[in-house]
Design an enzyme around this catalytic site. Structure first.
Site, PDB file in Angstrom:
ATOM      1  N   HIS A 268       0.812  -1.212   0.000  1.00 50.53           N
ATOM      2  CA  HIS A 268       0.000   0.000   0.000  1.00 50.53           C
ATOM      3  C   HIS A 268       0.853   1.272   0.000  1.00 50.53           C
ATOM      4  O   HIS A 268       0.449   2.281  -0.594  1.00 50.53           O
ATOM      5  CB  HIS A 268      -0.975  -0.019   1.174  1.00 50.53           C
ATOM      6  CG  HIS A 268      -2.043  -1.050   1.019  1.00 50.53           C
ATOM      7  ND1 HIS A 268      -1.996  -2.270   1.659  1.00 50.53           N
ATOM      8  CD2 HIS A 268      -3.165  -1.069   0.235  1.00 50.53           C
ATOM      9  CE1 HIS A 268      -3.055  -2.987   1.302  1.00 50.53           C
ATOM     10  NE2 HIS A 268      -3.776  -2.280   0.449  1.00 50.53           N
ATOM     11  N   ASP A 346     -20.864  -0.531  -8.904  1.00 52.10           N
ATOM     12  CA  ASP A 346     -20.014  -1.102  -9.946  1.00 52.10           C
ATOM     13  C   ASP A 346     -19.214   0.033 -10.574  1.00 52.10           C
ATOM     14  O   ASP A 346     -19.782   0.955 -11.168  1.00 52.10           O
ATOM     15  CB  ASP A 346     -20.881  -1.791 -10.995  1.00 52.10           C
ATOM     16  CG  ASP A 346     -20.068  -2.502 -12.068  1.00 52.10           C
ATOM     17  OD1 ASP A 346     -18.907  -2.115 -12.294  1.00 52.10           O
ATOM     18  OD2 ASP A 346     -20.589  -3.447 -12.677  1.00 52.10           O
ATOM     19  N   ASP A 364      -7.346  -0.011  -7.384  1.00 47.86           N
ATOM     20  CA  ASP A 364      -6.855  -1.146  -6.595  1.00 47.86           C
ATOM     21  C   ASP A 364      -7.828  -2.311  -6.690  1.00 47.86           C
ATOM     22  O   ASP A 364      -8.292  -2.851  -5.681  1.00 47.86           O
ATOM     23  CB  ASP A 364      -6.673  -0.701  -5.138  1.00 47.86           C
ATOM     24  CG  ASP A 364      -5.927  -1.736  -4.301  1.00 47.86           C
ATOM     25  OD1 ASP A 364      -5.253  -2.588  -4.896  1.00 47.86           O
ATOM     26  OD2 ASP A 364      -6.025  -1.672  -3.061  1.00 47.86           O
TER      27      ASP A 364
END
Length: 502
Positions: A268, A346, A364
């Site tokens: 990260h 979505d 990500d």
């Protein structure tokens, strides 16, 4: 004969059709959980299941006598096999070398038995309706049952019951049909008492399995993971498993490791800081995926950031990382920050309705192991999201391993370039995953490597960043195709490359 019986038999058609499709959906979902979340699993399961139903329909012509008796026995068998199949597959997954043989064997057997049901029911009903009415009524109820199954499976059954409990529930319904026919047609059935007792015993056994399904699921999953499972839940989109060993937490989605708390900071920090540190004026940030809040945790280390919009499909995921104390401690309460807005949608459709510009965008998403995720790595998606990136902004995309999957990695790079992005590929080593890759993208080539980073970082520094931008010979650029919606070459590359090492 009771005049209501033909109507009740048509209701049986509805129940049988619903159960049949549920078993098919369970097998496909279970295969994707255990063997990899890929369209290949659903495609092959559906093909084998439908082919087996065809065999069952063909075999039905050999049942000449005692059709009611045969129908009852088949319903009992379908209920037992369909109801217990998910339990058997979960329990035996870690212990059988040829697991696919068992999987497709159970799918084939269930499909053959389901294929026998409707032809036999039609022959039972043939003296009670005219032929044209019989065909229209049977197939009407059949298709309505299929529609119901396809709707309730993802929206109700998986989120609230899970695979194992759903299997037992519909196994009970199948055997209940057998018991209904046995009771109402007892004068026409040889050995009706025996079949009635078999139905009752089967229902009782399946009911026990239904009641203890959570225990069964926990036991079977415990054999698949080395660490202790402390949380497990099926959402509408995925199976979430959280394990713990000592102080180390690990998150698995559909059996795939997403992070390990002892080294996730390497991933990260590398995802966020090389790009965001180069944007001292950045105020608005978009994170797509990353429902664990760990990327957001890193972004919040920059006091100039005013707003972060996190778009993640699964509300079950974001809710978990907002409420579980251990996970909130891990992400430093990032998803509870007043600067953060969580949107469960979505991403592919969400970006099309946005006009706001973002200074920094983090993508990500999970790896492109199936077409539903692969669409989020296509030129169509990148074209849409390009319109959300500020002129001087930077976007970063997690792009799988340039060492294990070089074609996959460089396909992401080429796809970004194909829509006009200038790209800066880089990589770093994460012990839980190995060498991992990222790609920064921008409207114009303005990136300058930062020389200073926020205080308190464990991994990213000026020196480590120099290493990230260097690609040795075994990770150098390879020629690939652009990933498009109509070809999804990235999914094929990914399956070929990762399948060779797993």
């Amino acid at each position: 004969m009771d005049k209501r019986l033909p109507a009740l038999l048509l209701i049986s058609v509805f129940v049988v059709a619903t159960c049949g499709l549920i078993y098919e959906l369970i097998a496909g979902t279970l295969a994707s959980y255990l063997l990899g979340d890929s369209v290949t699993q659903f495609s092959t399961i559906i093909g084998v299941y439908l082919f087996s139903m065809g065999i069952g329909s063909w075999l039905s012509k050999y049942f000449d006598k005692n059709i009611l008796s045969w129908f009852i026995q088949i319903e009992i068998l379908v209920g037992i096999i369909g109801g217990t199949s998910s339990t058997l597959l979960f329990l035996l997954f870690e212990h059988i070398a040829s697991f696919r043989i068992l999987l497709y064997g159970l799918v084939s057997l269930t499909g053959i038995l389901v294929g026998l049901e409707i032809p036999l029911l039609m022959r039972i009903l043939q003296d009670r309706f005219e032929f044209k009415d019989l065909v229209s009524k049977v197939f009407t109820f059949d298709y309505i049952g299929a529609l119901l199954a396809s709707l309730i499976f993802p929206l109700v059954l998986i989120p609230y019951l899970g695979l194992v409990k759903t299997s037992y529930l519909f196994g009970i319904l199948n055997v209940a049909v057998a018991l209904f026919v046995c009771v109402n047609f007892k004068r026409e059935i040889p050995a009706a008492g025996y079949l009635r007792s078999a139905s009752i015993i089967s229902i009782f056994g399946l009911l026990v399995g239904f009641v203890y399904s959570e225990t069964i699921t926990s036991f079977s999953e415990s054999m698949s993971y080395n660490d202790t499972i402390i949380y497990s839940k099926s959402t509408s989109y995925q199976r979430i498993i959280l394990t713990k060993r000592g102080k180390v937490l690990r998150l698995f989605l559909n059996g795939n490791l997403q992070f390990s708390s002892d080294d996730e900071y390497r991933y990260h920090e590398a995802l966020v800081h090389p790009g965001l540190t180069a944007l001292p004026e950045a105020k608005n940030v978009l994170v797509m995926g990353g429902g664990d809040g760990l990327a957001v945790r890193e972004i919040l280390k920059y006091p100039q950031i005013q707003s972060i919009t996190l778009v993640d499909l699964d509300a079950g995921m974001t809710s978990l990382f907002q409420k579980n104390n251990m996970l909130v401690e891990l992400n430093k309460g990032s998803l509870l920050s007043p600067k953060v807005k969580v949107v469960n949608a979505d991403a592919f459709t969400w970006v099309r309705n946005q006009q706001k510009k973002f200074d920094f965008i983090v993508i990500d998403f999970p790896d492109p192991s199936n077409y539903s995720v692969g669409k989020l790595y296509t030129n169509s998606f990148y074209s849409e999201i390009k319109g959300l990136l500020a002129e001087n902004g930077i976007m970063v995309v997690q792009s799988t391993s340039p060492y294990v999957a070089p074609r996959s990695f460089w396909t992401v790079n080429k796809t970004l370039e194909s829509v006009g992005f200038h790209t800066v590929p880089y990589h770093n080593y994460v012990p839980s995953f190995g060498e991992w890759g990222y790609i920064m993208a921008m409207q114009r080539q303005h990136y300058k490597k930062p020389v200073q980073f926020p205080a308190g970082l464990k991994f990213v520094s000026k020196e480590s960043l120099d290493q990230m931008f260097y690609f040795p010979g075994d990770m150098t650029k390879v020629e690939t195709e652009v990933n498009k919606l109509n070809n999804q070459v990235l999914v094929k590359y990914f399956e070929d490359e990762w399948g060779a090492v797993l």
